[in-house]
Design a protein around this motif. Structure first.
Motif, PDB file in Angstrom:
ATOM      1  N   VAL A  27       9.255   5.634  -3.775  1.00 46.83           N
ATOM      2  CA  VAL A  27       8.709   6.887  -4.308  1.00 46.83           C
ATOM      3  C   VAL A  27       9.428   7.197  -5.612  1.00 46.83           C
ATOM      4  CG1 VAL A  27       8.533   9.375  -3.917  1.00 46.83           C
ATOM      5  CG2 VAL A  27       8.049   7.782  -2.041  1.00 46.83           C
ATOM      6  N   LEU A  28       8.665   7.450  -6.644  1.00 39.62           N
ATOM      7  CA  LEU A  28       9.204   7.730  -7.974  1.00 39.62           C
ATOM      8  C   LEU A  28       8.949   9.209  -8.262  1.00 39.62           C
ATOM      9  CD1 LEU A  28       7.699   4.546  -9.692  1.00 39.62           C
ATOM     10  CD2 LEU A  28       9.881   4.754  -8.480  1.00 39.62           C
ATOM     11  N   ARG A  29       9.861  10.047  -7.825  1.00 38.69           N
ATOM     12  CA  ARG A  29       9.671  11.487  -7.952  1.00 38.69           C
ATOM     13  C   ARG A  29       9.632  11.912  -9.419  1.00 38.69           C
ATOM     14  NH1 ARG A  29       7.776  13.541  -3.220  1.00 38.69           N
ATOM     15  NH2 ARG A  29       9.083  12.901  -1.452  1.00 38.69           N
ATOM     16  N   GLY A  30       8.642  12.749  -9.723  1.00 40.22           N
ATOM     17  CA  GLY A  30       8.543  13.353 -11.044  1.00 40.22           C
ATOM     18  C   GLY A  30       8.171  12.407 -12.155  1.00 40.22           C
ATOM     19  N   LEU A  31       7.694  11.216 -11.829  1.00 43.65           N
ATOM     20  CA  LEU A  31       7.378  10.236 -12.873  1.00 43.65           C
ATOM     21  C   LEU A  31       6.370  10.774 -13.879  1.00 43.65           C
ATOM     22  CD1 LEU A  31       7.777   7.209 -13.782  1.00 43.65           C
ATOM     23  CD2 LEU A  31       5.647   6.747 -12.541  1.00 43.65           C
ATOM     24  N   ASP A 154      -4.023  -4.110  -0.471  1.00 36.57           N
ATOM     25  CA  ASP A 154      -4.608  -4.592  -1.718  1.00 36.57           C
ATOM     26  C   ASP A 154      -3.850  -5.833  -2.162  1.00 36.57           C
ATOM     27  OD1 ASP A 154      -6.360  -2.287  -1.997  1.00 36.57           O
ATOM     28  OD2 ASP A 154      -4.553  -1.174  -2.506  1.00 36.57           O
ATOM     29  N   MET A 155      -4.561  -6.803  -2.681  1.00 38.57           N
ATOM     30  CA  MET A 155      -3.928  -8.027  -3.152  1.00 38.57           C
ATOM     31  C   MET A 155      -3.476  -7.876  -4.598  1.00 38.57           C
ATOM     32  SD  MET A 155      -6.157 -10.972  -1.201  1.00 38.57           S
ATOM     33  CE  MET A 155      -7.718 -10.087  -1.232  1.00 38.57           C
ATOM     34  N   MET A 156      -2.839  -6.742  -4.868  1.00 42.89           N
ATOM     35  CA  MET A 156      -2.328  -6.403  -6.192  1.00 42.89           C
ATOM     36  C   MET A 156      -1.060  -5.570  -6.018  1.00 42.89           C
ATOM     37  SD  MET A 156      -4.744  -7.559  -8.343  1.00 42.89           S
ATOM     38  CE  MET A 156      -4.957  -6.612  -9.846  1.00 42.89           C
ATOM     39  N   GLU A 157      -0.244  -5.539  -7.067  1.00 44.73           N
ATOM     40  CA  GLU A 157       0.819  -4.543  -7.127  1.00 44.73           C
ATOM     41  C   GLU A 157       0.159  -3.206  -7.466  1.00 44.73           C
ATOM     42  OE1 GLU A 157       3.646  -5.674  -6.260  1.00 44.73           O
ATOM     43  OE2 GLU A 157       3.676  -7.786  -6.808  1.00 44.73           O
ATOM     44  N   ASN A 158       0.791  -2.095  -7.098  1.00 46.05           N
ATOM     45  CA  ASN A 158       0.123  -0.802  -7.247  1.00 46.05           C
ATOM     46  C   ASN A 158       1.149   0.300  -7.517  1.00 46.05           C
ATOM     47  OD1 ASN A 158      -1.595   1.403  -7.079  1.00 46.05           O
ATOM     48  ND2 ASN A 158      -2.065   1.167  -4.916  1.00 46.05           N
ATOM     49  N   ILE A 159       0.912   1.060  -8.578  1.00 46.49           N
ATOM     50  CA  ILE A 159       1.606   2.328  -8.762  1.00 46.49           C
ATOM     51  C   ILE A 159       0.551   3.418  -8.688  1.00 46.49           C
ATOM     52  CG2 ILE A 159       2.881   3.821 -10.352  1.00 46.49           C
ATOM     53  CD1 ILE A 159       4.276   1.388 -11.446  1.00 46.49           C
ATOM     54  N   ALA A 160       0.723   4.345  -7.752  1.00 42.52           N
ATOM     55  CA  ALA A 160      -0.220   5.443  -7.568  1.00 42.52           C
ATOM     56  C   ALA A 160       0.464   6.751  -7.943  1.00 42.52           C
ATOM     57  CB  ALA A 160      -0.711   5.488  -6.129  1.00 42.52           C
ATOM     58  N   VAL A 161      -0.184   7.529  -8.799  1.00 42.24           N
ATOM     59  CA  VAL A 161       0.364   8.788  -9.306  1.00 42.24           C
ATOM     60  C   VAL A 161      -0.455   9.947  -8.747  1.00 42.24           C
ATOM     61  CG1 VAL A 161       0.881  10.155 -11.357  1.00 42.24           C
ATOM     62  CG2 VAL A 161       1.112   7.653 -11.428  1.00 42.24           C
ATOM     63  N   VAL A 162       0.197  10.852  -8.046  1.00 42.46           N
ATOM     64  CA  VAL A 162      -0.480  12.044  -7.549  1.00 42.46           C
ATOM     65  C   VAL A 162      -0.569  13.054  -8.692  1.00 42.46           C
ATOM     66  CG1 VAL A 162      -0.346  13.968  -5.926  1.00 42.46           C
ATOM     67  CG2 VAL A 162       0.272  11.665  -5.185  1.00 42.46           C
ATOM     68  N   PRO A 224       2.149  16.803  -6.824  1.00 46.59           N
ATOM     69  CA  PRO A 224       1.703  16.480  -8.180  1.00 46.59           C
ATOM     70  C   PRO A 224       2.867  16.091  -9.088  1.00 46.59           C
ATOM     71  CG  PRO A 224       0.515  18.379  -7.361  1.00 46.59           C
ATOM     72  CD  PRO A 224       1.570  18.074  -6.342  1.00 46.59           C
ATOM     73  N   GLY A 225       2.672  14.996  -9.804  1.00 56.07           N
ATOM     74  CA  GLY A 225       3.709  14.467 -10.686  1.00 56.07           C
ATOM     75  C   GLY A 225       4.517  13.356 -10.074  1.00 56.07           C
ATOM     76  N   ASP A 226       4.472  13.231  -8.736  1.00 54.03           N
ATOM     77  CA  ASP A 226       5.177  12.148  -8.059  1.00 54.03           C
ATOM     78  C   ASP A 226       4.325  10.876  -8.071  1.00 54.03           C
ATOM     79  OD1 ASP A 226       7.242  13.887  -7.434  1.00 54.03           O
ATOM     80  OD2 ASP A 226       6.460  14.332  -5.425  1.00 54.03           O
ATOM     81  N   ALA A 227       5.001   9.741  -7.943  1.00 53.84           N
ATOM     82  CA  ALA A 227       4.308   8.457  -7.883  1.00 53.84           C
ATOM     83  C   ALA A 227       4.919   7.608  -6.792  1.00 53.84           C
ATOM     84  CB  ALA A 227       4.384   7.742  -9.234  1.00 53.84           C
ATOM     85  N   ILE A 228       4.185   6.565  -6.415  1.00 53.59           N
ATOM     86  CA  ILE A 228       4.677   5.637  -5.403  1.00 53.59           C
ATOM     87  C   ILE A 228       4.340   4.221  -5.835  1.00 53.59           C
ATOM     88  CG2 ILE A 228       2.554   5.860  -4.034  1.00 53.59           C
ATOM     89  CD1 ILE A 228       4.250   5.403  -1.519  1.00 53.59           C
ATOM     90  N   PHE A 229       5.295   3.324  -5.655  1.00 49.56           N
ATOM     91  CA  PHE A 229       5.059   1.896  -5.869  1.00 49.56           C
ATOM     92  C   PHE A 229       4.736   1.276  -4.524  1.00 49.56           C
ATOM     93  CE2 PHE A 229       7.204  -2.403  -5.806  1.00 49.56           C
ATOM     94  CZ  PHE A 229       6.133  -3.073  -6.406  1.00 49.56           C
TER      95      PHE A 229
END
Length: 331
Positions: A27-31, A154-162, A224-229
């Motif tokens: 989890v990438l807080r505040g990204l 998913d057969m991909m790397e993923n960064i998801a941003v809320v 909102p503003g957080d992201a996850i790898f």
């Protein structure tokens, strides 16, 4: 379930050097805390207007489900169909219907999934971006109300941003596939196989092996503003928690390009056709051979010039093998 590790202050170098190679979620807080879209989401109705300014008339395929499914996009009761429909529409229509649904006591499920932001909302990606990956990788947008997406990979790397609303992610390592009661590969709600278990209310009498998967699960709630790898092929269940939710995700591949016409999933299907109906004793023998030839990779005991498919092959050799496979499959 364990909490997904949290990392703050990530830059591109640290992401490439530490987080991506680890193959572990983070989890990438505040990204994306400074994104204009995230700031708009802090105002009532602000993010809907922000999106509409980029292209309310943009065509999109809307997912529509009855109130009875309570947001869970899944199969129907006998798995002969799905519990939702797809309707042509526009972003403006979706935003209007979401606003109406927010006032309903029993709202329908509404969503648009994987909308190409650069194609449909020109300018959004330029105003709202991340610098952890190649800038050529554009975001895809997921807009809806309290939608629940079944456990999938998913057969991909993923960064998801809320961007707007809150989302809860529950992740399972790839090796838990056998404990997740994965449904059909050919008939799926959204193109990728899903677990038949409700991850939030699992029926362990029906799916007892899911208990082992839960023991390895990791979870986090993002604002909102957080992201996850989400690493390559990690299983993930996602619940949107608010009446309006917006997520931007970035998919990319770190693996060499697949051989033309030979993606890993195709090899899986081919292997199932060739081996699936063999007696168990023979299947066990082939399981050992796959481990040796495909996954182990240790062939140092063979002279390099004699390693064949287990060694480094020239492009000409690969092309020859592809032609041979094509001829075999055409018989």
């Amino acid at each position: 379930m364990r909490a997904i590790r949290e990392i703050e202050g990530v830059d591109r170098d640290r992401f490439a050097r530490e987080i991506l190679p680890s193959g572990r979620p983070a989890v990438l807080r505040g990204l994306a805390a400074e994104w204009p879209a995230v700031r708009a989401a802090a105002r009532p109705g602000g993010v809907a207007g922000y999106l509409a300014a980029f292209g309310a008339g943009s065509a999109c395929e809307m997912i529509v489900g009855p109130p009875a499914i309570e947001g869970r996009l899944f199969y129907d009761a006998d798995m002969t169909g799905l519990n939702f429909t797809r309707e042509p529409g526009s972003l403006g229509q979706l935003l209007s219907r979401l606003a109406d649904a927010a006032l309903a006591s029993a709202p329908p499920t509404l969503a648009v999934q994987s909308l190409d932001a650069r194609a449909s909302l020109p300018g959004f990606a330029e105003e709202n971006g991340i610098d952890l990956i190649d800038p050529a990788i554009g975001p895809r947008l997921w807009i809806g109300n309290r939608v629940v997406v079944a456990t999938h990979q998913d057969m991909m790397e993923n960064i998801a941003v809320v961007v707007a609303g809150r989302r809860r992610f529950t992740l399972f390592p790839p090796e838990q596939a056998g404990n997740l009661a994965i449904g059909p590969l050919e008939f799926t709600p959204a193109g990728t196989p899903v677990s038949l278990v409700d991850a939030e209310a699992p029926d362990l009498a029906r799916f007892p092996r899911f208990a082992a998967a839960l023991a390895q699960a990791e979870t986090a709630e993002l604002a909102p503003g957080d992201a996850i790898f989400i690493p390559y092929m990690w299983w993930h269940h996602v619940r949107s928690l608010d009446a309006f939710n917006l997520l931007a995700n970035y998919w990319w591949s770190t693996t060499p390009p697949a051989q033309p016409g030979l993606a890993p999933i195709d090899a899986l299907v081919h292997a199932r056709l060739a081996i699936g109906d063999l007696p168990e004793r023979q299947r066990a023998a082939w399981r050992a051979m796959f481990e040796l030839a495909v996954f182990d990779g240790d062939c140092a005991h063979i002279p390099p010039a004699r390693r064949g498919i287990r060694g480094a092959m020239t492009e000409a050799a690969k092309a020859r093998l592809r032609r041979q496979l094509g001829q075999l499959m055409a018989r």
